[in-house]
Write a protein that holds these residues in place. Structure first.
Motif, PDB file in Angstrom:
ATOM      1  N   LEU A 284      34.360 -51.398  39.117  1.00  9.98           N
ATOM      2  CA  LEU A 284      34.237 -50.150  38.372  1.00  9.98           C
ATOM      3  C   LEU A 284      34.164 -48.967  39.314  1.00  9.98           C
ATOM      4  O   LEU A 284      33.778 -49.110  40.476  1.00  9.98           O
ATOM      5  N   THR A 285      34.491 -47.799  38.801  1.00  6.23           N
ATOM      6  CA  THR A 285      34.349 -46.547  39.528  1.00  6.23           C
ATOM      7  C   THR A 285      33.523 -45.610  38.664  1.00  6.23           C
ATOM      8  O   THR A 285      33.816 -45.447  37.486  1.00  6.23           O
ATOM      9  N   GLU A 286      32.484 -45.024  39.247  1.00  7.53           N
ATOM     10  CA  GLU A 286      31.665 -44.052  38.530  1.00  7.53           C
ATOM     11  C   GLU A 286      31.321 -42.908  39.448  1.00  7.53           C
ATOM     12  O   GLU A 286      31.302 -43.057  40.666  1.00  7.53           O
ATOM     13  N   GLN A 287      31.030 -41.779  38.832  1.00  5.01           N
ATOM     14  CA  GLN A 287      30.573 -40.614  39.568  1.00  5.01           C
ATOM     15  C   GLN A 287      29.082 -40.453  39.322  1.00  5.01           C
ATOM     16  O   GLN A 287      28.641 -40.426  38.176  1.00  5.01           O
ATOM     17  N   LEU A 288      28.322 -40.351  40.402  1.00  4.21           N
ATOM     18  CA  LEU A 288      26.874 -40.194  40.321  1.00  4.21           C
ATOM     19  C   LEU A 288      26.473 -38.912  41.046  1.00  4.21           C
ATOM     20  O   LEU A 288      26.899 -38.672  42.175  1.00  4.21           O
ATOM     21  N   PRO A 289      25.634 -38.094  40.421  1.00  2.00           N
ATOM     22  CA  PRO A 289      25.290 -36.799  41.013  1.00  2.00           C
ATOM     23  C   PRO A 289      24.110 -36.865  41.981  1.00  2.00           C
ATOM     24  O   PRO A 289      23.234 -37.712  41.873  1.00  2.00           O
ATOM     25  N   ILE A 290      24.116 -35.929  42.914  1.00  5.97           N
ATOM     26  CA  ILE A 290      22.942 -35.626  43.733  1.00  5.97           C
ATOM     27  C   ILE A 290      22.318 -34.399  43.068  1.00  5.97           C
ATOM     28  O   ILE A 290      22.851 -33.296  43.151  1.00  5.97           O
ATOM     29  N   LEU A 291      21.242 -34.606  42.342  1.00 11.91           N
ATOM     30  CA  LEU A 291      20.623 -33.541  41.557  1.00 11.91           C
ATOM     31  C   LEU A 291      19.732 -32.660  42.420  1.00 11.91           C
ATOM     32  O   LEU A 291      19.272 -33.073  43.486  1.00 11.91           O
ATOM     33  N   ASP A 292      19.491 -31.438  41.935  1.00 13.11           N
ATOM     34  CA  ASP A 292      18.499 -30.576  42.592  1.00 13.11           C
ATOM     35  C   ASP A 292      17.188 -31.346  42.637  1.00 13.11           C
ATOM     36  O   ASP A 292      16.788 -31.975  41.670  1.00 13.11           O
ATOM     37  N   GLY A 293      16.533 -31.321  43.760  1.00 11.26           N
ATOM     38  CA  GLY A 293      15.263 -32.021  43.899  1.00 11.26           C
ATOM     39  C   GLY A 293      15.405 -33.485  44.268  1.00 11.26           C
ATOM     40  O   GLY A 293      14.399 -34.164  44.470  1.00 11.26           O
ATOM     41  N   SER A 294      16.626 -33.994  44.365  1.00 10.94           N
ATOM     42  CA  SER A 294      16.823 -35.389  44.770  1.00 10.94           C
ATOM     43  C   SER A 294      16.286 -35.593  46.178  1.00 10.94           C
ATOM     44  O   SER A 294      16.428 -34.734  47.041  1.00 10.94           O
TER      45      SER A 294
ATOM     46  N   ASP B  38      21.179 -42.820  54.941  1.00  9.55           N
ATOM     47  CA  ASP B  38      19.780 -42.968  54.536  1.00  9.55           C
ATOM     48  C   ASP B  38      19.642 -43.715  53.211  1.00  9.55           C
ATOM     49  O   ASP B  38      18.604 -44.296  52.928  1.00  9.55           O
ATOM     50  N   THR B  39      20.671 -43.691  52.376  1.00  8.37           N
ATOM     51  CA  THR B  39      20.608 -44.391  51.089  1.00  8.37           C
ATOM     52  C   THR B  39      20.690 -45.903  51.279  1.00  8.37           C
ATOM     53  O   THR B  39      20.172 -46.652  50.461  1.00  8.37           O
ATOM     54  N   GLN B  40      21.368 -46.334  52.328  1.00  9.99           N
ATOM     55  CA  GLN B  40      21.648 -47.754  52.570  1.00  9.99           C
ATOM     56  C   GLN B  40      22.254 -48.394  51.325  1.00  9.99           C
ATOM     57  O   GLN B  40      22.051 -49.578  51.041  1.00  9.99           O
ATOM     58  N   ALA B  41      23.031 -47.600  50.584  1.00  9.92           N
ATOM     59  CA  ALA B  41      23.570 -48.039  49.297  1.00  9.92           C
ATOM     60  C   ALA B  41      24.429 -49.294  49.417  1.00  9.92           C
ATOM     61  O   ALA B  41      24.248 -50.250  48.657  1.00  9.92           O
ATOM     62  N   ARG B  42      25.347 -49.310  50.359  1.00 11.24           N
ATOM     63  CA  ARG B  42      26.243 -50.472  50.456  1.00 11.24           C
ATOM     64  C   ARG B  42      25.479 -51.734  50.844  1.00 11.24           C
ATOM     65  O   ARG B  42      25.678 -52.806  50.270  1.00 11.24           O
ATOM     66  N   THR B  43      24.587 -51.616  51.800  1.00 14.87           N
ATOM     67  CA  THR B  43      23.800 -52.769  52.242  1.00 14.87           C
ATOM     68  C   THR B  43      22.911 -53.293  51.123  1.00 14.87           C
ATOM     69  O   THR B  43      22.793 -54.505  50.931  1.00 14.87           O
ATOM     70  N   ARG B  44      22.306 -52.380  50.374  1.00 12.67           N
ATOM     71  CA  ARG B  44      21.343 -52.770  49.346  1.00 12.67           C
ATOM     72  C   ARG B  44      21.977 -53.199  48.029  1.00 12.67           C
ATOM     73  O   ARG B  44      21.371 -53.962  47.279  1.00 12.67           O
ATOM     74  N   THR B  45      23.203 -52.687  47.731  1.00 11.39           N
ATOM     75  CA  THR B  45      23.785 -52.942  46.410  1.00 11.39           C
ATOM     76  C   THR B  45      25.166 -53.590  46.447  1.00 11.39           C
ATOM     77  O   THR B  45      25.611 -54.122  45.437  1.00 11.39           O
ATOM     78  N   GLY B  46      25.859 -53.481  47.575  1.00 13.89           N
ATOM     79  CA  GLY B  46      27.243 -53.950  47.657  1.00 13.89           C
ATOM     80  C   GLY B  46      28.239 -52.928  47.140  1.00 13.89           C
ATOM     81  O   GLY B  46      29.446 -53.110  47.286  1.00 13.89           O
ATOM     82  N   ALA B  47      27.781 -51.837  46.540  1.00 19.77           N
ATOM     83  CA  ALA B  47      28.672 -50.784  46.049  1.00 19.77           C
ATOM     84  C   ALA B  47      28.961 -49.803  47.186  1.00 19.77           C
ATOM     85  O   ALA B  47      28.133 -49.599  48.076  1.00 19.77           O
ATOM     86  N   SER B  48      30.137 -49.203  47.141  1.00 19.78           N
ATOM     87  CA  SER B  48      30.557 -48.282  48.199  1.00 19.78           C
ATOM     88  C   SER B  48      30.710 -46.865  47.672  1.00 19.78           C
ATOM     89  O   SER B  48      31.263 -46.650  46.594  1.00 19.78           O
TER      90      SER B  48
ATOM     91  N   GLY C  28      32.203 -50.359  42.715  1.00 18.03           N
ATOM     92  CA  GLY C  28      31.487 -51.628  42.835  1.00 18.03           C
ATOM     93  C   GLY C  28      31.389 -52.325  41.499  1.00 18.03           C
ATOM     94  O   GLY C  28      32.046 -51.941  40.527  1.00 18.03           O
ATOM     95  N   THR C  29      30.558 -53.320  41.439  1.00 26.97           N
ATOM     96  CA  THR C  29      30.290 -54.018  40.188  1.00 26.97           C
ATOM     97  C   THR C  29      29.352 -53.165  39.346  1.00 26.97           C
ATOM     98  O   THR C  29      28.750 -52.192  39.835  1.00 26.97           O
ATOM     99  N   ARG C  30      29.188 -53.525  38.084  1.00 28.14           N
ATOM    100  CA  ARG C  30      28.246 -52.807  37.211  1.00 28.14           C
ATOM    101  C   ARG C  30      26.858 -52.816  37.837  1.00 28.14           C
ATOM    102  O   ARG C  30      26.166 -51.800  37.895  1.00 28.14           O
ATOM    103  N   GLU C  31      26.445 -53.986  38.336  1.00 30.81           N
ATOM    104  CA  GLU C  31      25.116 -54.118  38.935  1.00 30.81           C
ATOM    105  C   GLU C  31      24.987 -53.249  40.182  1.00 30.81           C
ATOM    106  O   GLU C  31      23.953 -52.624  40.414  1.00 30.81           O
ATOM    107  N   GLY C  32      26.035 -53.232  41.003  1.00 32.76           N
ATOM    108  CA  GLY C  32      25.999 -52.436  42.224  1.00 32.76           C
ATOM    109  C   GLY C  32      25.897 -50.951  41.950  1.00 32.76           C
ATOM    110  O   GLY C  32      25.109 -50.233  42.571  1.00 32.76           O
ATOM    111  N   ILE C  33      26.697 -50.471  40.996  1.00 29.97           N
ATOM    112  CA  ILE C  33      26.661 -49.047  40.650  1.00 29.97           C
ATOM    113  C   ILE C  33      25.310 -48.684  40.048  1.00 29.97           C
ATOM    114  O   ILE C  33      24.728 -47.650  40.381  1.00 29.97           O
TER     115      ILE C  33
END
Length: 164
Positions: free
Chosen positions: A88-98, A107-117, A147-152
């Protein structure tokens, strides 16, 4: 707050991508397996029922996307997604105050932690393709995550501070 695009597979039909507006109206694009698209406007009283659909040929869909400011990369990823089951492909925002505003993608370590890129970042109408780990997020940036649904969902959780 930025809108989140929700995507769902419709077995035997295609893929539907929806967004809910600030005023609570739900609209979407249904991409059929054969490639043709429909703009879907959902009923106010029954958000699961379409009040209207507008068939779009490729030129009309591309023109509408350009009017709405969709970058070519995002459109290409959406087309690719139709060909790869389970990705899947999704757009996720970086919100004010994030907690990631002003911090590096690494710093997110997103790929390592979730497998999503995180394959791109949309910033003020510009596309930053393939951002590296030192790329620094700004509030209002929109990440394009593949990534997968779970990864996103995992990346979304990291952004919300739910995954530590």
């Amino acid at each position: 707050m930025s809108a989140r695009v929700e995507q769902r597979a419709l077995p035997g039909i295609g893929v539907c991508q929806d967004v809910v507006t600030r005023k609570g109206r739900r609209i979407g694009v249904l991409t059929h397996r054969d490639g043709h698209r429909e703009l879907v406007v959902y009923d106010v009283d029954d958000p699961d029922a379409a009040s209207d659909t507008i068939p779009l040929n490729s030129d009309e869909a591309n023109a509408l996307a350009e009017l709405l400011g969709a970058p070519q990369l995002v459109r290409h990823l959406a087309e690719l997604q139709q060909q790869v089951v389970g990705v899947l492909t999704e757009q996720l925002p970086i919100l004010d105050g994030s907690r990631f505003a002003g911090r590096a993608l690494g710093d997110t370590q997103a790929r390592t932690r979730t497998g999503a890129s995180i394959v791109a970042v949309l910033r003020q109408g510009e596309v930053i393709a393939s951002p590296g780990p030192s790329f620094v997020f700004n509030p209002g940036d929109m990440m394009v995550v593949v990534g997968t649904r779970e990864g996103i969902d995992g990346v979304a959780g990291i952004l919300r501070g739910e995954e530590d």
